[in-house]
Design a protein around this motif. Structure first.
Motif, mmCIF file in Angstrom:
data_model
loop_
_atom_site.group_PDB
_atom_site.id
_atom_site.type_symbol
_atom_site.label_atom_id
_atom_site.label_comp_id
_atom_site.label_asym_id
_atom_site.label_seq_id
_atom_site.Cartn_x
_atom_site.Cartn_y
_atom_site.Cartn_z
ATOM 1 N N GLN A 1 0.825 -1.209 0.000
ATOM 2 C CA GLN A 1 0.000 0.000 0.000
ATOM 3 C C GLN A 1 0.860 1.261 0.000
ATOM 4 O OE1 GLN A 1 -2.174 -1.415 3.412
ATOM 5 N NE2 GLN A 1 -4.097 -1.418 2.281
ATOM 6 N N TRP A 2 1.940 1.256 0.768
ATOM 7 C CA TRP A 2 2.867 2.392 0.727
ATOM 8 C C TRP A 2 3.430 2.577 -0.683
ATOM 9 C CZ3 TRP A 2 2.826 6.020 4.114
ATOM 10 C CH2 TRP A 2 2.654 5.783 5.486
ATOM 11 N N LYS A 3 3.849 1.460 -1.284
ATOM 12 C CA LYS A 3 4.472 1.529 -2.612
ATOM 13 C C LYS A 3 3.487 2.048 -3.651
ATOM 14 C CE LYS A 3 6.520 -1.374 -6.238
ATOM 15 N NZ LYS A 3 6.905 -2.756 -6.630
ATOM 16 N N TRP A 4 2.276 1.498 -3.650
ATOM 17 C CA TRP A 4 1.307 1.920 -4.657
ATOM 18 C C TRP A 4 0.843 3.354 -4.415
ATOM 19 C CZ3 TRP A 4 -2.438 -2.417 -6.610
ATOM 20 C CH2 TRP A 4 -1.659 -3.412 -7.215
ATOM 21 N N SER A 5 0.767 3.767 -3.166
ATOM 22 C CA SER A 5 0.425 5.163 -2.879
ATOM 23 C C SER A 5 1.505 6.094 -3.417
ATOM 24 C CB SER A 5 0.267 5.372 -1.370
ATOM 25 O OG SER A 5 -0.819 4.626 -0.869
ATOM 26 N N ALA A 6 2.759 5.670 -3.248
ATOM 27 C CA ALA A 6 3.867 6.488 -3.749
ATOM 28 C C ALA A 6 3.819 6.583 -5.272
ATOM 29 C CB ALA A 6 5.199 5.902 -3.295
ATOM 30 N N LEU A 7 3.538 5.459 -5.942
ATOM 31 C CA LEU A 7 3.468 5.479 -7.404
ATOM 32 C C LEU A 7 2.283 6.314 -7.885
ATOM 33 C CD1 LEU A 7 4.380 1.789 -8.351
ATOM 34 C CD2 LEU A 7 5.720 3.856 -8.818
ATOM 35 N N ALA A 8 1.148 6.188 -7.197
ATOM 36 C CA ALA A 8 0.003 7.028 -7.553
ATOM 37 C C ALA A 8 0.321 8.492 -7.274
ATOM 38 C CB ALA A 8 -1.232 6.593 -6.763
ATOM 39 N N GLY A 9 1.047 8.738 -6.184
ATOM 40 C CA GLY A 9 1.406 10.095 -5.819
ATOM 41 C C GLY A 9 2.345 10.767 -6.798
ATOM 42 N N MET A 10 3.003 9.964 -7.647
ATOM 43 C CA MET A 10 3.877 10.571 -8.642
ATOM 44 C C MET A 10 3.112 11.449 -9.617
ATOM 45 S SD MET A 10 6.866 9.937 -7.768
ATOM 46 C CE MET A 10 7.687 10.614 -9.218
ATOM 47 N N ALA A 11 1.791 11.240 -9.709
ATOM 48 C CA ALA A 11 0.973 12.166 -10.502
ATOM 49 C C ALA A 11 1.069 13.560 -9.912
ATOM 50 C CB ALA A 11 -0.484 11.701 -10.519
ATOM 51 N N SER A 12 1.052 13.629 -8.572
ATOM 52 C CA SER A 12 1.169 14.922 -7.904
ATOM 53 C C SER A 12 2.573 15.500 -8.064
ATOM 54 C CB SER A 12 0.820 14.766 -6.416
ATOM 55 O OG SER A 12 -0.533 14.396 -6.250
ATOM 56 N N TYR A 13 3.597 14.633 -7.993
ATOM 57 C CA TYR A 13 4.979 15.075 -8.204
ATOM 58 C C TYR A 13 5.124 15.730 -9.571
ATOM 59 C CZ TYR A 13 10.097 14.589 -8.830
ATOM 60 O OH TYR A 13 11.436 14.809 -9.073
ATOM 61 N N LEU A 14 4.616 15.055 -10.592
ATOM 62 C CA LEU A 14 4.754 15.558 -11.961
ATOM 63 C C LEU A 14 3.855 16.764 -12.216
ATOM 64 C CD1 LEU A 14 4.899 12.057 -13.661
ATOM 65 C CD2 LEU A 14 6.791 13.689 -13.477
ATOM 66 N N ASP A 15 2.680 16.763 -11.602
ATOM 67 C CA ASP A 15 1.777 17.905 -11.714
ATOM 68 C C ASP A 15 2.442 19.157 -11.152
ATOM 69 O OD1 ASP A 15 -0.401 19.659 -11.727
ATOM 70 O OD2 ASP A 15 -1.301 18.787 -9.936
ATOM 71 N N ALA A 16 2.809 19.103 -9.877
ATOM 72 C CA ALA A 16 3.401 20.270 -9.233
ATOM 73 C C ALA A 16 4.773 20.597 -9.807
ATOM 74 C CB ALA A 16 3.500 20.031 -7.725
ATOM 75 N N GLY A 17 5.544 19.560 -10.154
ATOM 76 C CA GLY A 17 6.860 19.795 -10.734
ATOM 77 C C GLY A 17 6.785 20.586 -12.023
ATOM 78 N N SER A 18 5.820 20.250 -12.871
ATOM 79 C CA SER A 18 5.680 20.965 -14.136
ATOM 80 C C SER A 18 5.181 22.387 -13.915
ATOM 81 C CB SER A 18 4.730 20.212 -15.078
ATOM 82 O OG SER A 18 3.450 20.041 -14.488
ATOM 83 N N ILE A 19 4.275 22.565 -12.928
ATOM 84 C CA ILE A 19 3.784 23.912 -12.618
ATOM 85 C C ILE A 19 4.939 24.824 -12.214
ATOM 86 C CG2 ILE A 19 2.433 25.272 -10.952
ATOM 87 C CD1 ILE A 19 0.466 22.885 -10.859
#
Length: 443
Positions: A33-51
């Protein structure tokens, strides 16, 4: 096969193995669950990173490509169509709905390839149309990914750990900009070439994340609902009546107004610091980076451990965070726009937004809607918020050119509205199974 998970489950082969939304009341979290949350959270990493990458390079692109401050080919328009605004709105409207109709995996498995191609276009931009097209498509890609990825996390989270795991995705949202800003700071002597390298880093991260996500499978909760034919019965118009409408209006209202401030802080802080004479490019990037670092600390040590405790605690967190954000921008009404004032603003807003901002929105958006409308609802509110931010972003450079006071006053007003709506209308959903919440709200 995966490693043994909490409660004797095998955490490795499918979401069925780690689905604990209706069980494990203690909130134990497996490594899967930690791992999959982190992978799903990469959407937020890439979202905010691009902003923030766009924000860090905004003044440099403006100089190199001769962009105006306003108008259809100006920096305001560029900010308005990208991942911080209209592009993300378009993607979230489409992606959230398709994620409910077709499944979470079909969306999050492929949209990162589109994201990588669009970021590459920005990195290689030699004229305005390449920059504008890449920025818009990046927005569409992250907009589609965010509601589907977050729905997946909400659906496999233990009842006493939804806030914690969704808070982890917000940590990723802060790490993305922090790394982008540190890279921009380290490469600032290269000017625009440095920003191009920053965008290339996002291309690499997107491709690696896409490869790692290929091992993820469909949400067990979504599959169960699909097998019962819930998808065909879950019509979008159901969101606009009864309890669903109330939930949609509540989450959308506080998130729209808080998002205007958060989006301004993320995208325009480096731009305003440089253009209003508070510091050079290096100073502006360093100040913004500090804000995201503060956000990480506050999320990990305050929001994640406390948000699942009880309803009273969640309301206290929101109240404290809302007040801190209001004060953060009120400072600019009382004190000059200098580095010391900006530092205090950065600290207060960084902590406040961690308690009464995106992490909270992500959590309650999973709790308040049924499985086959979860992505649709969050896609709708996320899209409306980003569309409003797009309109606001178009005018920020013009408003800021006359000084920070007008922008700060408007942001204070937005944050007061968000704080009041969030606090006084907050439903009690803490520690309850998602299905139970829906039964309660139906009566």
């Amino acid at each position: 096969m995966g490693q043994p998970a909490a409660g004797g489950r095998t955490a490795g082969d499918s979401p069925d193995d780690v689905q604990t939304t209706d069980g494990d009341p203690a909130g134990g979290i497996s490594r899967q669950q930690w791992k999959w949350s982190a992978l799903a959270g990469m959407a937020s990493y890439l979202d905010a990173g691009s902003i923030v990458a766009i924000g860090s390079g905004l003044a440099l692109f403006q100089d190199h490509l001769h962009l105006a401050t306003s108008g259809l080919t100006g920096v305001g328009a560029l900010a308005a169509i990208g991942p911080n605004a209209i592009g993300a709105a378009v993607g979230s409207f489409i992606g959230g709905r398709l994620g409910d109709k077709l499944g979470r995996k079909r969306i999050y498995q492929y949209d990162l390839l589109v994201y990588a191609a669009a970021v590459l276009l920005i990195a290689l931009s030699v004229n305005a149309w390449m920059l504008f097209l890449g920025t818009f498509v990046v927005g569409v890609a992250v907009g589609a990914d965010v509601p589907t990825s977050l729905a997946l996390v909400g659906e496999f989270s233990p009842v006493r750990a939804r806030g914690k795991l969704l808070g982890l995705t917000q940590v990723a949202w802060n790490i993305g900009p922090m790394i982008v800003l540190l890279l921009a700071l380290a490469l600032s002597h290269l000017n625009l070439l440095g920003i191009r390298i920053v965008f290339l880093h996002l291309v690499v991260v997107a491709i690696v994340t896409w490869a790692m996500r290929r091992g993820m499978t469909e949400s067990a909760m979504w599959k169960k609902a699909a097998e019962k034919g819930a998808a065909s019965r879950a019509r979008m118009r159901a969101l606009f009546s009864g309890a669903h409408l109330k939930a949609l209006a509540w989450t959308g209202s506080f998130y729209v107004f808080q998002g205007l401030a958060a989006g301004t802080a993320g995208l325009f802080t480096p731009y305003m610091v440089k253009n209003l004479g508070a510091g050079d490019q290096t100073v502006s990037v360093a100040l913004a980076c500090a804000g995201f670092g503060i956000g990480i600390v506050a999320t990990v040590f305050v929001y994640m451990p406390l948000s699942d405790r009880n309803h009273h605690t969640r309301k206290q967190l929101w109240a404290a965070g809302a007040v801190m954000q209001i004060v953060a921008y009120a400072l600019f009404l009382w004190f000059p726009f200098t580095v010391p004032t900006i530092l205090l603003n950065t600290f207060l807003f960084g902590v406040g937004a961690s308690l009464a901002g995106d992490a909270f929105y992500k959590t309650v958006s999973q709790e308040l809607f049924p499985t086959m409308l979860r992505g649709t609802a969050q896609g709708f509110t996320f899209g409306v918020a980003r569309a409003c931010l797009g309109v606001w972003s178009y005018y920020v450079p013009h408003l800021a050119s006359a000084g920070i006071t007008t922008v700060a006053a408007l942001l204070c007003a937005f944050l007061i509205i968000s704080g009041c709506v969030g606090f006084f209308f907050m439903p009690n959903t803490v520690g309850k199974p998602l299905d139970s919440i829906q039964l309660e709200r139906a009566h």
